[in-house]
Design an enzyme around this catalytic site. Structure first.
Site: not given
Ligand code: GCO
Ligand code: ZN
Length: 299
Positions: A18, A101, A103, A121, A154, A204
């Site tokens: 990521e 947490r 993201n 998750e 996200n 995402d």
């Molecule tokens: O990468 C991220 O942003 C989250 O931490 C991931 O876990 C995925 O995006 C998610 O599972 C998709 O729904």
């Molecule tokens: Zn993401």
């Protein structure tokens, strides 16, 4: 039109790759492996990745004006000194929540670090809903919460004129826009600018190009899509050889290359054997557009 080509430049085998960020100072690509608990730096010259292990899920990394980097780690904003491999907490959020947490996160054009949270998750995209919030870390190290009730905070970025903030809460299957006040860092007037189609799956990470168009990585969609935020139309689809494409940024020479991160968490053996590059870093060339350099955190 230039012909698009895609290459897996680093077979990292990330669990959740990521937050790709081009570090011009180092001529390298930063990214994180969230559940793999690593901050990584890939050099196109050596084609090697350096990694720093951390003690919690690390969900985003950003450049810092003063030195090195800032990261979102668990529910903390933290500073990271690369050479010393030193992580120091700046501040903590979600103190009233047991199981969240951070993201995705990104720095705004004025040097403020925006990042949102989500529940941990159970498996990809399965989690307790509406536990997340969106925060800003200001250069004076104070934190503001913009709103709560977020499912999976996200992708985020800002329009070229800095008057619009784009944001994705993944489980809304929508790319949203807010009015943005660059002077104060305040957001308002939320609206949806694009709803994902079924085969695009889950929105995402996201970034903007120099034509003001948005690129969104589609988790489980195996693609990045280019959107016109003015018309709400999809302009282009670029498919990748892995399903779990997580985020994208521009980098390389003149920010003319796109880097895409990917994940492997949630894939079984059979799926992984069909997509051995899952969790890798991909470079897309020939898109014919460039990106905007990342802004460094001003604190
Ligand atoms: O990468 C991220 O942003 C989250 O931490 C991931 O876990 C995925 O995006 C998610 O599972 C998709 O729904
Ligand atoms: Zn993401």
């Amino acid at each position: 039109m230039a012909s698009v080509s895609i290459e897996c430049v680093a077979r990292e085998g990330c669990r959740i790759g990521e937050s790709p960020v081009w570090d011009q100072r180092e001529g390298a690509l930063l990214f994180v492996d969230i559940t793999g608990r690593k901050v990584c730096r890939w050099s196109p010259l050596t084609r090697q990745t350096q990694a720093i292990a951390v003690d919690a899920p690390v969900s985003s990394v950003a450049l810092r004006k003063s030195e090195d980097y800032v990261i979102t780690l668990g529910t903390r904003f933290a500073a990271l000194k690369w050479k010393e491999e030193l992580v120091t907490t700046i501040t903590q959020v979600d103190k009233d929540k047991a199981n969240t947490r951070f993201n995705d996160g990104k720095v705004d054009p004025a040097g403020r670090y925006f990042a949102g949270t989500m529940a941990e998750e159970i498996r990809p995209a399965v989690l307790e809903r509406r536990q997340g919030s969106l925060y800003t870390l200001f250069p004076d190290l104070s934190v503001v919460k913009h709103f709560d009730q977020v499912d999976i905070s996200n992708g985020l970025d800002w329009s070229l004129d800095h008057r619009t903030f784009f944001y994705i809460d993944s489980l809304s299957y929508s790319v949203d826009a807010f009015d943005y006040d660059l002077q104060t860092g305040k957001i308002g007037n939320r609206r949806s600018i694009y709803k994902l189609e079924k085969e695009e799956s889950i929105p995402d990470g996201m970034c903007i190009d120099t034509e003001g168009k948005l690129w969104v990585a589609c988790y489980d969609g195996g693609r990045v899509i280019r959107l016109d935020p003015e018309t709400g139309k999809r302009l282009q689809t670029v498919k990748l050889p892995v399903d779990k494409t997580t985020s994208c940024c521009f980098g390389g020479k003149d920010y003319s290359e796109m880097f895409v991160t990917s994940a492997s968490d949630g894939m079984d053996k059979e799926w992984l054997s069909r997509q051995p590059e899952a969790g890798g870093i991909f470079k897309i060339t020939g898109l014919g557009v460039k990106g905007v350099p990342p802004y460094p955190f001003a604190g």
